[in-house]
Each structure stands twice: as C-alpha cells, then as structure tokens.
Design a protein around this motif. Sequence first.
Motif, PDB file in Angstrom:
ATOM      1  N   GLY A  23       0.784  -1.234   0.000  1.00 12.70           N
ATOM      2  CA  GLY A  23       0.000   0.000   0.000  1.00 12.70           C
ATOM      3  C   GLY A  23       0.808   1.273   0.000  1.00 12.70           C
ATOM      4  O   GLY A  23       0.247   2.372  -0.114  1.00 12.70           O
ATOM      5  N   THR A  24       2.144   1.173   0.102  1.00 13.75           N
ATOM      6  CA  THR A  24       3.004   2.359   0.095  1.00 13.75           C
ATOM      7  C   THR A  24       3.043   2.980  -1.295  1.00 13.75           C
ATOM      8  O   THR A  24       3.209   2.270  -2.293  1.00 13.75           O
ATOM      9  N   LEU A  25       2.870   4.298  -1.358  1.00 16.78           N
ATOM     10  CA  LEU A  25       2.974   4.987  -2.641  1.00 16.78           C
ATOM     11  C   LEU A  25       4.368   4.793  -3.225  1.00 16.78           C
ATOM     12  O   LEU A  25       5.372   4.856  -2.509  1.00 16.78           O
ATOM     13  N   ALA A  26       4.435   4.568  -4.517  1.00 14.12           N
ATOM     14  CA  ALA A  26       5.710   4.285  -5.188  1.00 14.12           C
ATOM     15  C   ALA A  26       5.900   5.248  -6.356  1.00 14.12           C
ATOM     16  O   ALA A  26       5.777   4.877  -7.523  1.00 14.12           O
ATOM     17  N   GLY A  27       6.172   6.514  -6.034  1.00 18.55           N
ATOM     18  CA  GLY A  27       6.279   7.507  -7.088  1.00 18.55           C
ATOM     19  C   GLY A  27       4.902   7.841  -7.639  1.00 18.55           C
ATOM     20  O   GLY A  27       3.874   7.335  -7.175  1.00 18.55           O
ATOM     21  N   SER A  28       4.878   8.702  -8.641  1.00 22.35           N
ATOM     22  CA  SER A  28       3.604   9.105  -9.212  1.00 22.35           C
ATOM     23  C   SER A  28       3.472   8.583 -10.641  1.00 22.35           C
ATOM     24  O   SER A  28       4.432   8.091 -11.231  1.00 22.35           O
ATOM     25  N   VAL A  29       2.278   8.719 -11.181  1.00 25.26           N
ATOM     26  CA  VAL A  29       2.048   8.356 -12.579  1.00 25.26           C
ATOM     27  C   VAL A  29       1.528   9.575 -13.341  1.00 25.26           C
ATOM     28  O   VAL A  29       0.858   9.445 -14.362  1.00 25.26           O
ATOM     29  N   THR A  30       1.871  10.750 -12.832  1.00 21.38           N
ATOM     30  CA  THR A  30       1.427  12.006 -13.408  1.00 21.38           C
ATOM     31  C   THR A  30       2.635  12.807 -13.868  1.00 21.38           C
ATOM     32  O   THR A  30       3.601  12.949 -13.120  1.00 21.38           O
ATOM     33  N   ASN A  31       2.602  13.338 -15.080  1.00 27.38           N
ATOM     34  CA  ASN A  31       3.748  14.121 -15.554  1.00 27.38           C
ATOM     35  C   ASN A  31       3.712  15.543 -14.991  1.00 27.38           C
ATOM     36  O   ASN A  31       2.708  15.987 -14.426  1.00 27.38           O
ATOM     37  N   LEU A  32       4.829  16.261 -15.138  1.00 23.37           N
ATOM     38  CA  LEU A  32       4.954  17.590 -14.543  1.00 23.37           C
ATOM     39  C   LEU A  32       3.955  18.582 -15.115  1.00 23.37           C
ATOM     40  O   LEU A  32       3.440  19.441 -14.385  1.00 23.37           O
ATOM     41  N   TYR A  33       3.665  18.500 -16.403  1.00 22.22           N
ATOM     42  CA  TYR A  33       2.714  19.439 -16.999  1.00 22.22           C
ATOM     43  C   TYR A  33       1.349  19.295 -16.322  1.00 22.22           C
ATOM     44  O   TYR A  33       0.682  20.279 -16.006  1.00 22.22           O
ATOM     45  N   GLU A  34       0.947  18.046 -16.092  1.00 19.33           N
ATOM     46  CA  GLU A  34      -0.330  17.807 -15.423  1.00 19.33           C
ATOM     47  C   GLU A  34      -0.267  18.243 -13.965  1.00 19.33           C
ATOM     48  O   GLU A  34      -1.274  18.691 -13.401  1.00 19.33           O
ATOM     49  N   CYS A  35       0.902  18.125 -13.323  1.00 17.59           N
ATOM     50  CA  CYS A  35       1.056  18.606 -11.947  1.00 17.59           C
ATOM     51  C   CYS A  35       0.881  20.123 -11.892  1.00 17.59           C
ATOM     52  O   CYS A  35       0.272  20.657 -10.956  1.00 17.59           O
ATOM     53  N   MET A  36       1.430  20.826 -12.867  1.00 15.85           N
ATOM     54  CA  MET A  36       1.258  22.280 -12.927  1.00 15.85           C
ATOM     55  C   MET A  36      -0.224  22.633 -13.073  1.00 15.85           C
ATOM     56  O   MET A  36      -0.738  23.528 -12.388  1.00 15.85           O
ATOM     57  N   LYS A  37      -0.917  21.931 -13.954  1.00 14.74           N
ATOM     58  CA  LYS A  37      -2.347  22.175 -14.147  1.00 14.74           C
ATOM     59  C   LYS A  37      -3.127  21.869 -12.863  1.00 14.74           C
ATOM     60  O   LYS A  37      -4.080  22.576 -12.516  1.00 14.74           O
ATOM     61  N   GLU A  38      -2.722  20.825 -12.151  1.00 13.45           N
ATOM     62  CA  GLU A  38      -3.380  20.470 -10.888  1.00 13.45           C
ATOM     63  C   GLU A  38      -3.189  21.584  -9.864  1.00 13.45           C
ATOM     64  O   GLU A  38      -4.119  21.919  -9.113  1.00 13.45           O
ATOM     65  N   ALA A  39      -1.988  22.168  -9.823  1.00 14.93           N
ATOM     66  CA  ALA A  39      -1.729  23.263  -8.883  1.00 14.93           C
ATOM     67  C   ALA A  39      -2.663  24.436  -9.161  1.00 14.93           C
ATOM     68  O   ALA A  39      -3.233  25.039  -8.235  1.00 14.93           O
ATOM     69  N   ILE A  40      -2.838  24.772 -10.432  1.00 19.42           N
ATOM     70  CA  ILE A  40      -3.741  25.862 -10.800  1.00 19.42           C
ATOM     71  C   ILE A  40      -5.182  25.507 -10.427  1.00 19.42           C
ATOM     72  O   ILE A  40      -5.928  26.333  -9.894  1.00 19.42           O
ATOM     73  N   LYS A  41      -5.543  24.267 -10.671  1.00 22.12           N
ATOM     74  CA  LYS A  41      -6.901  23.792 -10.376  1.00 22.12           C
ATOM     75  C   LYS A  41      -7.246  23.928  -8.890  1.00 22.12           C
ATOM     76  O   LYS A  41      -8.384  24.249  -8.536  1.00 22.12           O
ATOM     77  N   ILE A  42      -6.269  23.698  -8.014  1.00 19.79           N
ATOM     78  CA  ILE A  42      -6.545  23.714  -6.568  1.00 19.79           C
ATOM     79  C   ILE A  42      -6.358  25.096  -5.949  1.00 19.79           C
ATOM     80  O   ILE A  42      -6.449  25.238  -4.724  1.00 19.79           O
ATOM     81  N   GLY A  43      -6.081  26.102  -6.778  1.00 14.88           N
ATOM     82  CA  GLY A  43      -6.077  27.455  -6.254  1.00 14.88           C
ATOM     83  C   GLY A  43      -4.753  28.190  -6.250  1.00 14.88           C
ATOM     84  O   GLY A  43      -4.683  29.340  -5.797  1.00 14.88           O
ATOM     85  N   ILE A  44      -3.681  27.562  -6.733  1.00 14.14           N
ATOM     86  CA  ILE A  44      -2.420  28.290  -6.870  1.00 14.14           C
ATOM     87  C   ILE A  44      -2.543  29.190  -8.101  1.00 14.14           C
ATOM     88  O   ILE A  44      -2.952  28.723  -9.172  1.00 14.14           O
ATOM     89  N   CYS A  45      -2.200  30.458  -7.977  1.00 12.52           N
ATOM     90  CA  CYS A  45      -2.376  31.353  -9.121  1.00 12.52           C
ATOM     91  C   CYS A  45      -1.475  30.894 -10.267  1.00 12.52           C
ATOM     92  O   CYS A  45      -0.396  30.345 -10.047  1.00 12.52           O
ATOM     93  N   ALA A  46      -1.919  31.117 -11.489  1.00 10.33           N
ATOM     94  CA  ALA A  46      -1.223  30.592 -12.660  1.00 10.33           C
ATOM     95  C   ALA A  46       0.221  31.062 -12.723  1.00 10.33           C
ATOM     96  O   ALA A  46       1.118  30.285 -13.058  1.00 10.33           O
TER      97      ALA A  46
END
Length: 372
Positions: free
Chosen positions: A303-326
Amino acid sequence: MIINNAEIYTKSFRFEKKSLRVENGVYTKVSDVPLLAAEGEQVVEAEGLRVIPGLTDIHFHGCMGSDLCDGTNEAVSAMAKYEKSIGVLNICPATMTLGIERLKTICQITANHQRGDDEAKLIGINLEGPFISPQKVGAQNPDYVIKPDPSILEELLDESNGLIKLVTIAPEMEGAIGCIRRLKEKVHFSIGHTCADYEQASKAISEGADHITHLYNAMPPMLHRKPGVIGAASEASDVYAEIICDGVHVHPSSVRAAFKLFGADRIVLISDSMRACGMPDGDYELGGIPVIKKGREAKQQNGTLAGSVTNLYECMKEAIKIGICAEDAVRAAAYNPVASIGLDHIYGVIDEGRAAGALLVDRKWNLRMLIE
C-alpha cells in the motif's frame, strides 16, 4: 518565427501582452507591439493564447515503460521523447537507492547519451539515494542504503562527468554533515528520506544543504513543538522545496500551505513519476520492487505509494486547479526548478538573447505548440 499578441510569461514572472520573435533557436525580440514578418517568416497570431517557458522536471524516475535505472540509452531516449512531447523541455531524472557499481553504470550511460532533436534536454542527474535513512526509504530498497561517503559521491560525480546536480541526503546519518561540507560546491544537497529533527536539518542547511526532497513525503511532519525539516527549511531563505502536486501525494490544502510557507519563489513542482506514467494500469516495478498502477496511483503491494504516474505538466495544471495562481504555478514548474540547481542563467526565462524553449498554450492549458 513570430508570435504576435500573446500573453507572454515575462522575466517579471507575470503574463504581459507582447509579441515574440525567434530566430535560429534564440529569442531575438520581445515587443510591446505586433511584429512585422520578413519575407517567408512564419507568423502565429496568438490572441487569447499564452506563451510560457518550457517546463523542467528535476525529479522523476521514468515514464512510458522506461526508467533511468534501466541504465540504457534506449530508456533515456524514451523518457526524453515523452517529456518533450508534453512540454517538459528540460529533464534531470532521478536514480534510486541501488548498488554503487550499478549507479556508476547508470551515471556513465546517462552522461554519454546523445540527444535527438525530438528529446528533452538532459541537464542533470538527481541522485535520490543511497545516502538516506533506512527508516524512511519509502519505495526504495533498504538493502542498498549506506552512510554518506564523500569518496563514493566523488566517484559517481566522475562517472557522470559532473552531470549529477542533486543528491538526497538524510542529515542525521553518520557522515552526512561532513559530506555536505566537503562537496557542497560540486552538487546541491537535498534533505529527504529522513528522520531528521529541526536541529539536525538546520545544521545541514547551515553547512550548505539548499534543497528539500518531495516536501512532506518521507520525512517527519511539522508539529507545533517539533517543526522538523519543514520548519527548518521554511526559515532558510535560500532553500528550495520540491512538492508532488499530482492530487495523490499531498492534500490540496497542504500544497497551498507550502506556497504560503515558502513563497512562490522557493517551491519546485516535481512529478516524481515512475515508468508507469503514460502507460495503462497494470503491474510495473520501481527499483526492483513490484508496483501496481491503478488510475492516478502507483503503490507497492503493502500500500506504500511508489512515485507518481502524473507528468509535470499535469502537476502544474493540478496546482492551478486547486487554487495556486497561474503565475506562481508556472514559476514553480519552469523557473524555480532550474534556479534550484543553478541553471537559471540558461533556462526558464523568456527574454531577448536567451535560447528559445517555450510552449504556446490556450486558456485551458492545452499545449498548442513547442517554440524552439
């Protein structure tokens, strides 16, 4: 090439309506007014579109079925091609905690890799292990954890032709402070996979550590009487903190808190992606440990997380989605990563005279074009 009337992310870290000319891979003009084309020059009318610097991922292990620790040119190429295709134009992939001889081979092969035109630029290697705490290995193999040793690190630096830019280290480990003190001019030491308390982390920072490996993950939490690594790093104005904003590793509230605690100028968005990124659900491995990808998660069998399966571009979009200014999210994905490893004089900024490497995107952050 001319890009007219775009919202360009300028060196002031904000969007401004401007026009841009690129000639022979260099930004030659950033103008407040539309530019006139020379004969045969391509013109892109970009009203309503944005231009941002190409992103840089300084902490990811793999993607598209490949991993840096495969130790092959084919793996490096597959990773670099995928990253460029999704707007990550510069990469500093990470190793795992493995045997020293295997790490030497990985460093040597990576350093000698010949980049293709369709590949992201390989600007460094991130050595995540083996100088970590056996109590905080996360998804890494504890059998290969060793005490920090500057002689071993110098051997790895030699094999990489100096390409190693980041080294994760647990400051409470015997030999850690001496290692930082001896080699801080050659690499950036990143506190991570650690049980360090506030005092131990502060000591490492005072000796030259200037980076934190995936903030919150694989370290003690910040408590009101035990602020730990997070508290020590937040007080040091020259320390950068990585964060995995994939919607899985860190709660949105904690991401927002990190931006407030460290400031938008010190947060570095990373993907920490493993080989299952860009691949269908199924069975994979990370550092020799079996991993199961299901949806947005990659986990070990326990059950331990083993890295992510999301690329950096999608991480940037996620940050904007959750309220970090663009503006802050773009900075954390494009400029801060290169600044944290001392390469901001080359990458991460759109300005006259700089080498071109930018992305044309729409208002929904869909990638429209690479600008090089």
